[in-house]
Design a protein around this motif. Structure first.
Motif, PDB file in Angstrom:
ATOM      1  N   ARG A 122     -23.797 -16.962  40.395  1.00  0.00           N
ATOM      2  CA  ARG A 122     -23.133 -18.566  40.485  1.00  0.00           C
ATOM      3  C   ARG A 122     -23.597 -19.537  39.957  1.00  0.00           C
ATOM      4  O   ARG A 122     -22.703 -20.835  39.349  1.00  0.00           O
ATOM      5  N   GLY A 123     -24.981 -19.285  39.474  1.00  0.00           N
ATOM      6  CA  GLY A 123     -26.080 -20.368  38.569  1.00  0.00           C
ATOM      7  C   GLY A 123     -24.494 -21.349  37.747  1.00  0.00           C
ATOM      8  O   GLY A 123     -25.109 -22.313  36.975  1.00  0.00           O
ATOM      9  N   GLN A 124     -24.358 -20.204  37.024  1.00  0.00           N
ATOM     10  CA  GLN A 124     -23.485 -20.506  36.284  1.00  0.00           C
ATOM     11  C   GLN A 124     -22.666 -21.592  36.413  1.00  0.00           C
ATOM     12  O   GLN A 124     -22.155 -22.609  35.770  1.00  0.00           O
ATOM     13  N   GLU A 126     -21.608 -23.378  38.440  1.00  0.00           N
ATOM     14  CA  GLU A 126     -22.167 -24.388  39.184  1.00  0.00           C
ATOM     15  C   GLU A 126     -22.947 -25.243  38.271  1.00  0.00           C
ATOM     16  O   GLU A 126     -22.653 -26.072  38.369  1.00  0.00           O
ATOM     17  N   ALA A 127     -23.686 -24.732  37.416  1.00  0.00           N
ATOM     18  CA  ALA A 127     -23.914 -25.988  36.154  1.00  0.00           C
ATOM     19  C   ALA A 127     -22.899 -26.164  35.697  1.00  0.00           C
ATOM     20  O   ALA A 127     -22.916 -27.966  35.185  1.00  0.00           O
ATOM     21  N   ALA A 128     -22.069 -25.268  35.042  1.00  0.00           N
ATOM     22  CA  ALA A 128     -21.380 -26.120  34.517  1.00  0.00           C
ATOM     23  C   ALA A 128     -20.313 -26.777  34.595  1.00  0.00           C
ATOM     24  O   ALA A 128     -19.924 -28.332  34.310  1.00  0.00           O
ATOM     25  N   GLN A 137     -12.595 -24.787  31.397  1.00  0.00           N
ATOM     26  CA  GLN A 137     -12.742 -25.076  30.335  1.00  0.00           C
ATOM     27  C   GLN A 137     -14.957 -24.670  30.759  1.00  0.00           C
ATOM     28  O   GLN A 137     -15.516 -23.618  29.639  1.00  0.00           O
ATOM     29  N   TYR A 141     -15.551 -21.128  28.299  1.00  0.00           N
ATOM     30  CA  TYR A 141     -16.395 -21.533  27.766  1.00  0.00           C
ATOM     31  C   TYR A 141     -17.728 -20.962  27.674  1.00  0.00           C
ATOM     32  O   TYR A 141     -18.924 -20.795  26.857  1.00  0.00           O
ATOM     33  N   VAL A 142     -18.056 -21.233  29.458  1.00  0.00           N
ATOM     34  CA  VAL A 142     -19.217 -21.039  29.463  1.00  0.00           C
ATOM     35  C   VAL A 142     -19.242 -19.141  30.414  1.00  0.00           C
ATOM     36  O   VAL A 142     -20.264 -17.790  30.069  1.00  0.00           O
ATOM     37  N   PRO A 145     -17.768 -15.868  27.608  1.00  0.00           N
ATOM     38  CA  PRO A 145     -17.922 -15.327  27.081  1.00  0.00           C
ATOM     39  C   PRO A 145     -19.190 -14.021  27.337  1.00  0.00           C
ATOM     40  O   PRO A 145     -19.356 -12.595  26.706  1.00  0.00           O
ATOM     41  N   GLN A 146     -19.603 -13.834  28.433  1.00  0.00           N
ATOM     42  CA  GLN A 146     -20.581 -13.626  28.722  1.00  0.00           C
ATOM     43  C   GLN A 146     -20.537 -12.765  30.438  1.00  0.00           C
ATOM     44  O   GLN A 146     -20.275 -11.497  29.759  1.00  0.00           O
ATOM     45  N   ARG A 149     -19.217 -10.049  26.438  1.00  0.00           N
ATOM     46  CA  ARG A 149     -20.319  -9.047  26.538  1.00  0.00           C
ATOM     47  C   ARG A 149     -20.815  -8.047  27.312  1.00  0.00           C
ATOM     48  O   ARG A 149     -21.464  -7.322  27.341  1.00  0.00           O
TER      49      ARG A 149
ATOM     50  N   PHE B  89     -31.162 -27.525  38.893  1.00  0.00           N
ATOM     51  CA  PHE B  89     -31.407 -26.256  39.243  1.00  0.00           C
ATOM     52  C   PHE B  89     -32.753 -25.294  39.778  1.00  0.00           C
ATOM     53  O   PHE B  89     -33.132 -25.906  38.532  1.00  0.00           O
ATOM     54  N   ASN B  93     -30.260 -22.187  34.846  1.00  0.00           N
ATOM     55  CA  ASN B  93     -28.673 -21.688  34.434  1.00  0.00           C
ATOM     56  C   ASN B  93     -28.871 -22.379  33.422  1.00  0.00           C
ATOM     57  O   ASN B  93     -27.238 -22.836  33.459  1.00  0.00           O
ATOM     58  N   TYR B  95     -26.956 -21.918  29.267  1.00  0.00           N
ATOM     59  CA  TYR B  95     -26.176 -20.584  29.100  1.00  0.00           C
ATOM     60  C   TYR B  95     -26.494 -20.052  28.539  1.00  0.00           C
ATOM     61  O   TYR B  95     -27.620 -20.052  27.138  1.00  0.00           O
ATOM     62  N   HIS B  97     -26.079 -17.194  26.527  1.00  0.00           N
ATOM     63  CA  HIS B  97     -25.031 -16.903  25.277  1.00  0.00           C
ATOM     64  C   HIS B  97     -24.913 -18.413  24.451  1.00  0.00           C
ATOM     65  O   HIS B  97     -24.709 -18.421  23.245  1.00  0.00           O
TER      66      HIS B  97
END
Ligand SMILES: Nc1ncnc2c1ncn2[C@@H]1O[C@H](COP(=O)(O)OP(=O)(O)OP(=O)(O)O)[C@@H](O)[C@H]1O
Ligand SMILES: [Mg+2]
Lengths: 221, 246
Positions: A122-124, A126-128, A137, A141-142, A145-146, A149, B89, B93, B95, B97
Motif C-alpha cells: 500500500r505504501g507505494q 500512498e507515496a505516489a 498515473q 508508472y508505479v 511495472p512492479q 515484474r 513515511f 516507500n 519506488y 523499480h
C-alpha cells in the motif's frame, strides 16, 4: 520398425506437407497475436474491476472472471460458432475463435494481474498519490511495472497455454496448424504430418517452458 | 511573516465505521513552524497526518493549507493540493523499480509537468541538500535505510511543498542512521519549512520543535513549548506517557 518409421516419420510425406503446415502455422500465429494482445488488455481492465472499491464495478468483474474461468474453452468456442447463429449472429471461424479465446484468456490474465497488483504494498500507492500523481498515473508508472515484474512467470505460462489452446480452433475448421496437419494426414493416409505439427509445437514452446522454469527458480532464490 | 497559519486543522473528526479515531482535533502550524506530535500507539497521530493530504478522508471538520480548505473541491484540486503537502513515511516507500533520480523526477514530470531537464536539475539540487548527489544513479535497494529516507525527503521537497508531514521518519532506522535524517530535518526547519512531525525522538523535539502536541484517544490533550510539555506536563496522561518513553 520400417513400417513404424514409414507411418510416423516419413520424411518424404513431411516434406510434401511442410508448405501446407507452414500456412497453418501462420494462421496459428495470427490467432495467438490477436488473443494474446486482446487478452492482455481485457485482463488488465478485469483486474482493475476486481480490485475496485466500487461495488458496482467489482461485482460484475468478479462474476465475469469466474464465469469464463469455469467454462471449458471448447464449450465456449462451439457456442460462439454454432450456438449464436440460432440467435441470428453468424461469425466467421476466425472471429469465433478470437472471441471465445479472448473471453477465456482475459479471465486468466486478469487473475494474474490481480495477484501482481495485490503484491504491491500500500505504501507505494500512498507515496505516489501523496506526490500528486493521479490514480491512472500511479497505476501506470508505479504499480503496473512492479506488478508485471512480480508475475512475469505466470504471464508467460498463461501465454504458453494460449498457444496450445489455439489447436482447438480445428473443430470449427479454421486452418491453423493442427487442422492443416490433420488435412495433410487424410490426404496422404500417413500420420507423419501430425508428428511434424507436434514437433513444431514442441520446438516453439519448449524454450518458453524452460524460460518459465528459470524465472521461477530465479524468484525462489 | 503573517500570522495566518500555513496549516490549520479545525474540529477534525475521523471515524472508521463505528470506531471514532479522531474526535475533535484543533491545531495550527504557523509559517516556518515545526510542530512535534507525540502520543501513545493508536492515539490517532498517523490518521491525523494522513487526513492533512486526504490519504484518509476526514469524517468532519476542515483542514486549511495556506488559507484554502482542502476538503472542498474536485479530484483535480485534490491532486494539485497534494503537491503542496509533502509527506514522508516511516517505511520510506521509494519506488524500487526506478533509480534514485527517477524517483525524484516522476511526480515533477507527470504532476507538475516540468520538462526533463528542469526536473533533473531540481532533483540534483534536492539530492545535494540531503547529501546524496553522488547516489543519483543508484537503485533504492542499494541504499541504507537512512539514505533511502533522505531520498524520500528529497522526492517530496522537489515539488516545492508549502508544508511537510513526517510520520515517524526515523522509527524504521538502525540507531546509527537516525542522526543523518534528523540533521536533514533540522536543516529544513532552519531554512523556514513548515513542518508537522510525528516522532519519538524527544531529543530532536527539544532541539528543533517550536511546539509539542500530545495526543491521546483522538484528541489533543496538551500543547506547549518543548520546555513546557517535557519539563512540566500539566496533565496526568502526558506525565504518564512521558515517564514511560523517556
Ligand atoms: N484503515 C483503518 N481502518 C480501521 N481502523 C483504523 C484504520 N487506520 C487506523 N485505524 C485505527 O485508528 C486508530 C489510530 O491509528 P493511528 O495509526 O492513527 O495511530 P498512531 O497514533 O499513529 O499509532 P502508532 O504510534 O502505533 O503509529 C487505531 O486504533 C487504529 O487501529
Ligand atoms: Mg502511526
Amino acid at each position: 520398425m520400417d513400417l513404424f518409421l514409414d507411418q510416423f516419420f516419413n520424411l518424404d510425406v513431411m516434406a510434401r506437407a511442410l508448405p501446407f503446415l507452414l500456412q497453418g502455422l501462420w494462421m496459428t500465429a495470427k490467432i495467438c497475436a490477436a488473443v494474446i494482445l486482446l487478452g492482455l488488455v481485457g485482463g488488465f481492465f478485469l483486474a482493475l474491476g476486481c480490485l475496485s472499491p466500487r461495488r458496482w464495478l467489482r461485482w460484475p468483474a468478479v462474476v465475469v472472471t469466474d464465469f469464463f474461468r469455469a467454462l471449458p474453452p471448447l464449450v465456449l468456442l462451439i457456442f460462439v460458432y454454432s450456438g449464436l447463429p440460432f440467435a441470428g449472429i453468424q461469425v466467421s471461424p476466425f472471429a469465433a475463435v478470437v472471441i471465445a479465446f479472448f473471453l477465456n484468456n482475459s479471465s486468466y490474465y486478469g487473475e494474474v494481474y490481480r495477484a501482481g497488483i495485490e503484491s504491491i504494498p500500500r505504501g507505494q500507492w500512498e507515496a505516489a498519490r501523496s506526490t500528486g500523481l493521479t490514480q491512472a498515473q500511479t497505476i501506470g508508472y508505479v504499480i503496473l511495472p512492479q506488478a508485471v515484474r512480480n508475475v512475469l512467470p505466470d504471464l508467460l505460462s498463461n501465454t504458453i497455454e494460449v498457444v496450445k489452446l489455439t489447436s482447438l480452433a480445428s473443430v470449427v475448421s479454421l486452418g491453423e496448424l493442427l487442422y492443416s496437419a490433420n488435412m495433410a494426414r487424410s490426404l496422404t493416409y500417413n500420420a507423419s504430418p501430425i508428428m511434424l505439427a507436434a514437433l513444431i509445437y514442441l520446438v516453439l514452446l519448449w524454450p518458453l517452458v524452460r524460460l518459465v522454469s528459470r524465472f521461477q527458480r530465479g524468484l525462489a532464490a | 511573516m503573517s500570522d495566518r497559519p500555513m496549516l490549520e486543522i479545525a474540529a477534525l473528526q475521523k471515524r472508521f465505521g463505528e470506531t471514532e479515531v479522531l474526535r475533535d482535533i484543533n491545531l495550527r502550524v504557523g509559517q516556518g513552524e515545526l510542530v512535534f506530535v507525540i502520543g501513545p500507539s493508536g492515539s490517532g497521530k498517523s490518521t491525523m497526518l494522513r487526513c492533512c493530504n486526504r490519504l484518509e478522508e476526514p469524517s468532519g471538520g476542515a483542514i486549511m493549507i495556506d488559507g484554502r480548505n482542502i476538503c472542498a473541491g474536485t479530484t483535480r484540486d485534490l491532486n494539485r493540493m497534494r503537491l503542496q503537502v509533502g509527506m514522508v513515511f516511516q517505511g520510506f516507500n521509494l519506488y524500487p523499480h526506478l533509480s534514485v533520480l527517477k524517483n525524484i523526477t516522476l511526480a515533477q514530470r507527470k504532476a507538475l509537468k516540468r520538462d526533463r531537464a528542469e526536473a533533473e536539475a531540481k532533483a540534483m539540487e534536492m539530492l545535494g541538500r540531503v547529501g546524496l548527489a553522488h547516489k543519483a544513479q543508484a537503485w533504492p535497494a542499494e541504499l541504507s535505510g537512512g539514505q533511502q529516507q533522505r531520498v524520500a525527503i528529497a522526492r517530496a521537497l522537489a515539488l516545492d511543498p508549502k508544508v511537510m508531514l513526517f510520520d515517524e521518519p526515523t522509527s524504521a532506522l538502525d540507531p546509527e542512521l537516525v542522526g543523518s535524517v534528523l540533521k536533514v530535518m533540522k536543516d529544513l526547519r532552519d531554512e523556514g519549512m513548515t513542518m508537522l512531525v510525528v516522532s519519538h525522538e524527544m531529543g530532536f523535539a527539544r532541539e528543533a520543535a517550536d511546539r509539542v502536541v500530545f495526543m491521546d484517544g483522538g484528541v489533543v490533550v496538551e500543547e506547549g513549548t518543548p520546555e513546557e510539555v517535557f519539563g512540566a506536563p500539566k496533565t496526568e496522561r502526558a506525565r504518564a506517557f512521558l515517564s514511560r518513553v523517556s
